[in-house]
Design a protein around this motif. Structure first.
Motif, mmCIF file in Angstrom:
data_model
loop_
_atom_site.group_PDB
_atom_site.id
_atom_site.type_symbol
_atom_site.label_atom_id
_atom_site.label_comp_id
_atom_site.label_asym_id
_atom_site.label_seq_id
_atom_site.Cartn_x
_atom_site.Cartn_y
_atom_site.Cartn_z
ATOM 1 N N ASP A 27 14.299 11.596 -8.247
ATOM 2 C CA ASP A 27 14.892 10.857 -7.311
ATOM 3 C C ASP A 27 14.344 11.147 -6.135
ATOM 4 O OD1 ASP A 27 16.557 8.835 -6.636
ATOM 5 O OD2 ASP A 27 18.370 9.978 -6.400
ATOM 6 N N GLU A 28 12.914 11.434 -5.869
ATOM 7 C CA GLU A 28 12.408 11.560 -4.728
ATOM 8 C C GLU A 28 11.854 10.409 -4.001
ATOM 9 O OE1 GLU A 28 9.894 15.459 -6.147
ATOM 10 O OE2 GLU A 28 9.044 13.700 -6.816
ATOM 11 N N TYR A 59 0.818 -1.326 0.038
ATOM 12 C CA TYR A 59 0.156 0.031 0.061
ATOM 13 C C TYR A 59 1.019 1.230 -0.022
ATOM 14 C CZ TYR A 59 -3.569 3.339 1.356
ATOM 15 O OH TYR A 59 -4.520 4.526 1.489
ATOM 16 N N ARG A 60 1.992 1.127 1.104
ATOM 17 C CA ARG A 60 2.989 2.268 0.980
ATOM 18 C C ARG A 60 3.538 2.533 -0.450
ATOM 19 N NH1 ARG A 60 5.830 1.255 6.050
ATOM 20 N NH2 ARG A 60 7.201 2.834 5.337
ATOM 21 N N ALA A 61 4.010 1.488 -0.958
ATOM 22 C CA ALA A 61 4.640 1.666 -2.230
ATOM 23 C C ALA A 61 3.928 1.882 -3.377
ATOM 24 C CB ALA A 61 5.248 -0.081 -2.642
ATOM 25 N N ARG A 62 2.621 1.902 -3.257
ATOM 26 C CA ARG A 62 1.814 2.413 -4.326
ATOM 27 C C ARG A 62 1.311 4.164 -4.139
ATOM 28 N NH1 ARG A 62 -2.001 -0.237 -7.168
ATOM 29 N NH2 ARG A 62 -1.713 -2.689 -7.196
ATOM 30 N N ALA A 95 10.836 2.269 -10.753
ATOM 31 C CA ALA A 95 11.490 1.368 -9.465
ATOM 32 C C ALA A 95 10.745 1.776 -8.374
ATOM 33 C CB ALA A 95 12.946 1.252 -9.646
ATOM 34 N N ILE A 96 10.293 1.297 -7.200
ATOM 35 C CA ILE A 96 10.253 1.446 -6.132
ATOM 36 C C ILE A 96 10.653 0.160 -5.025
ATOM 37 C CG2 ILE A 96 7.717 0.486 -6.507
ATOM 38 C CD1 ILE A 96 8.492 3.231 -3.780
ATOM 39 N N TYR A 97 11.404 0.571 -4.321
ATOM 40 C CA TYR A 97 12.367 -0.284 -3.120
ATOM 41 C C TYR A 97 11.687 -0.383 -1.938
ATOM 42 C CZ TYR A 97 15.611 -0.808 -6.961
ATOM 43 O OH TYR A 97 16.411 -1.102 -8.218
ATOM 44 N N THR A 98 11.975 -1.763 -1.488
ATOM 45 C CA THR A 98 11.547 -1.913 -0.228
ATOM 46 C C THR A 98 12.740 -2.551 0.541
ATOM 47 O OG1 THR A 98 9.881 -2.634 1.319
ATOM 48 C CG2 THR A 98 10.132 -4.045 -0.497
ATOM 49 N N ILE A 144 2.944 9.711 -5.713
ATOM 50 C CA ILE A 144 3.044 11.053 -5.292
ATOM 51 C C ILE A 144 4.554 11.555 -5.628
ATOM 52 C CG2 ILE A 144 1.469 10.986 -3.233
ATOM 53 C CD1 ILE A 144 3.635 10.542 -1.356
ATOM 54 N N THR A 145 5.435 10.653 -6.145
ATOM 55 C CA THR A 145 6.626 11.085 -6.527
ATOM 56 C C THR A 145 7.218 10.861 -7.819
ATOM 57 O OG1 THR A 145 7.556 8.880 -6.125
ATOM 58 C CG2 THR A 145 7.469 10.416 -4.201
#
Ligand code: CUO
Length: 685
Positions: A179-180, A165-168, A475-478, A173-174
């Motif tokens: 590189d936000e 959920y937070r990744a979405r 890309a969205i990293y966790t 929003i970025t």
């Protein structure tokens, strides 16, 4: 140029819950889906105008599809898109088999591509992923192409729902180019608290690599269709790979002050262990349900899945299997006796227990392992009155998260161990290697004292973007935290007083004491031995020192291969995902040894050098790929590369007059006391 390329086939895995006609891959390619492949609203949305509109938004290439007639014939009954696909459900397995057979029956790659596009457009995404993966792994034209790792396509099977959920949100929003984006941390304790003693093992059960290995093993060794299931010693490997998971888990439990797993012997007893996975399905309202303490298995009657069986069936199948073991033979479908011989008994039983299409008599011996999975997986809704799907126990990608998985498998292993206990202990001459002696054995971590191993927590990152459907790409990293150990080297001094020969080095580790602190006797300890490595050496005349690095283990695959583009955060965005294939099967290297304790967990390291002349397997096929995790996964397109029983020499009770490991030993074996230290709570990033 033909559209039927491996790269284009891989696009069909991308963003599995989005329709076929949305742009695919980071290059945003458009598949020109034939109109007749689509139904209802999707047909309209696939119109020329709509496709042009999507092109305008940055799509780069159109990929043609030459339709083939009637691919729908392969789907007499389809699985709803939002249903949970489970290989343990025979109906689902049959559906997958139909699709796999259809794909493998295509006369050329052009038709394979066209059929795959049809299935991508019309099938349940999980069913599609499984069927295309198996078909590609087993088709000569595509088996060298690499597949996306499952966690990148279906992150909801591996990551806490809150993280997704937070990744979405972060993606929405970025701006990727600015590189936000921040990397989202996964809370290590997301699924439970220390009030539950079983939670101490969450780091093992919920390890992403451990679950990927298990999923991949079942992908490489499907139970159906028969010609694909029919791999060398697959029934035995089913026994051995799962037995090793249990040995590893039990050692891990001892390190955490817990006793060994209790077998789930009585199917009517309440199950004390609860589990709430906190995984949330992204594509539908059907979540991964939890299970409270003391749930009781019920008769299963789920018309939607054509799944009907009673607890009594499970008991009957189990009793028949034990009867067969006591009698020394099984009955085939013609009513004939088939002896369980020393050579093939375990393989026959493995295929019967699971049960694969190789089962000698499925109507009589049933489908014990798979149905036990389903009885537990549906414990919350045995007759589908709440329209709930299976829990994590119903999916090979998630089952190892649940503490009850190990109780179920201890019960299954009990069948195999009962059979093994009917075999005579290996006589000394079968263990012995004439004129070969192991003089010394030690392990060494660089810069540390001999025979001390060290584990610690490490933080690594994973890119989730390919599995987050219906949002912008990028890309969205966790970050996730996992166990890791300091690399080490085995030093084995061997003397050979005979001629030049080859030997097989077999390295295992086991706890020295049981959960009460008593020294383990051989009959118990043998089941706790965890294989660490197995390899061939040339033994020249005289004395030699064999040095072997831990990272070359025949059990594991490297961290980078398990996790693909997990690992370090790579610069830039929009890069192509790394891929993998058969070689993705293998225990994750970071989990090679148990966690240990802060004061040093006492273990026994064991080495045996056996005579290669007795171990060698004749196989003239040229393939030599993906052999680096051969102990648990075999070698692609080859026979299992060791003629000895899997788990040798610990797969049987010892010869009479042996009660301790020391008494079991022959000169070509050596044991050394080793301690595993856990370096506390510091996290290495
Ligand atoms: Cu691997 Cu029970 O077989 O999950």
């Amino acid at each position: 140029m033909s559209a039927a390329t491996a790269d284009n086939l891989l696009l069909l895995f991308d963003r599995p819950n989005e329709p076929i006609f949305t742009p695919k891959g980071n290059e945003k390619k458009i598949i020109q889906v034939p109109e007749e492949y689509l139904r209802g609203r999707y047909k309209e949305l696939n119109s020329a105008d709509a496709v042009e509109y999507r092109f305008a938004s940055g799509s780069s290439e159109r990929i043609p599809v030459k339709p083939i007639p009637n691919p729908g014939l392969a789907l007499p009954e389809s699985l709803k898109k939002d249903a949970k696909f489970s290989l343990f459900i025979p109906l689902h397995e049959q559906m997958a088999t139909q699709v796999i057979d259809f794909l493998l029956g295509m006369k050329n790659m052009e038709d394979f591509w066209a059929a795959a596009v049809y299935f991508r457009a019309n099938l349940n995404p999980q069913l599609f992923n499984y069927a295309l993966s198996v078909a590609m792994l087993h088709s000569p034209e595509t088996q060298d192409s690499d597949l996306y790792p499952l966690h990148s396509l279906f992150p909801e099977k591996f990551f806490d729902g809150e993280v997704l959920y937070r990744a979405r949100e972060e993606v929405e929003i970025t701006r990727p180019e600015a590189d936000e984006r921040i990397t989202i941390d996964i809370d290590r304790n997301f699924s439970g608290s220390d009030l539950d003693i079983e939670h101490r093992l969450a780091y093992f059960r919920e390890d992403i690599g451990v679950n990927l290995h298990h999923w991949h093993w079942h992908l490489v060794y499907p139970t159906s269709p028969r010609d694909i299931a029919d791999k060398d010693r697959r029934g035995e490997l089913f026994f051995y790979m799962h037995q090793q998971i249990l040995a590893r888990y039990n050692m891990e439990r001892f390190c955490n002050n817990l006793s060994r797993v209790k077998r789930l012997t009585n199917f009517r007893d309440p199950i004390r262990e609860a589990y709430f996975p906190k995984l949330t399905a992204t594509q539908s309202s059907k979540n991964w349900v939890g299970r409270g303490s003391n749930a009781v298995m019920q008769d299963i009657s789920r018309p939607e899945e054509n799944l009907f069986f009673d607890i009594q069936h499970l008991e009957r199948w189990r009793d028949r299997l034990f009867d067969a073991i006591d009698l020394g033979y099984v009955i085939n479908t013609k009513g004939e006796k088939v002896q369980l011989t020393e050579k093939n008994g375990i393989d026959i039983l493995g295929n019967m227990v699971e049960a694969s299409d190789l089962s000698i008599n499925k109507p009589y011996y049933g489908n014990l392992h798979n149905m036990l999975h389903m009885a537990i997986a549906n414990i919350h809704d045995p007759d589908f009155r709440h329209l709930e799907f299976a829990s994590v126990m119903g999916d090979s990608a998630t089952a190892m998260r649940d503490p009850v998985f190990y109780r179920l498998h201890m019960a299954i292993d009990d069948i195999f161990q009962t059979y093994k206990s009917t075999l005579p202990g290996y006589p000394v001459q079968e263990l012995y290697f004439r004129n070969v002696r192991v003089n010394k054995l030690s392990v060494q971590v660089e810069g540390k004292d001999e025979n001390q191993l060290f584990t610690f927590w490490k933080k690594s990152a994973v890119n989730l973007s390919n599995g987050l459907d219906f949002i912008e790409r990028g890309a969205i990293y966790t970050n996730f935290i996992h166990l890791q150990h300091q690399p080490f080297t085995y030093n084995i001094e061997v003397s050979n007083q005979g001629s030049e020969r080859k030997g097989t080095v077999r390295i295992f580790i086991a706890p020295k004491y049981d959960e009460r602190g008593e020294t383990l006797l051989y009959k118990d300890q043998r089941k706790f031995f965890v294989e660490l490595d197995r390899f061939t050496v040339d033994l020249s005349k005289g004395t030699q020192m064999i040095k072997r690095k831990s990272e070359h283990s025949s059990v594991t695959i490297p961290f980078e291969r398990t996790y693909r583009d997990l690992g370090k955060k790579r610069p830039g965005f929009g890069e192509r995902l790394e891929r993998f294939n058969f070689c993705g099967c293998g225990w994750p290297h970071n989990m090679l040894i148990a966690k240990g304790t802060e004061t040093g967990y006492p273990c026994q390291l064991f080495v045996m050098v056996s005579n290669f002349a007795d171990d060698e397997v004749e196989d003239d096929s040229s393939s030599d790929e993906c052999k680096d995790a051969m102990s648990y996964c075999g070698v692609r397109n080859k026979k299992y590369p060791d003629a000895r029983a899997m788990g040798f020499p610990f797969d049987r009770n010892a010869r009479e007059d042996v009660t301790t490991l020391e008494e079991f030993m022959t000169p070509n074996m050596k044991v050394t006391d080793v301690k595993i230290f856990h370096l506390g709570n510091k996290i290495d990033s």
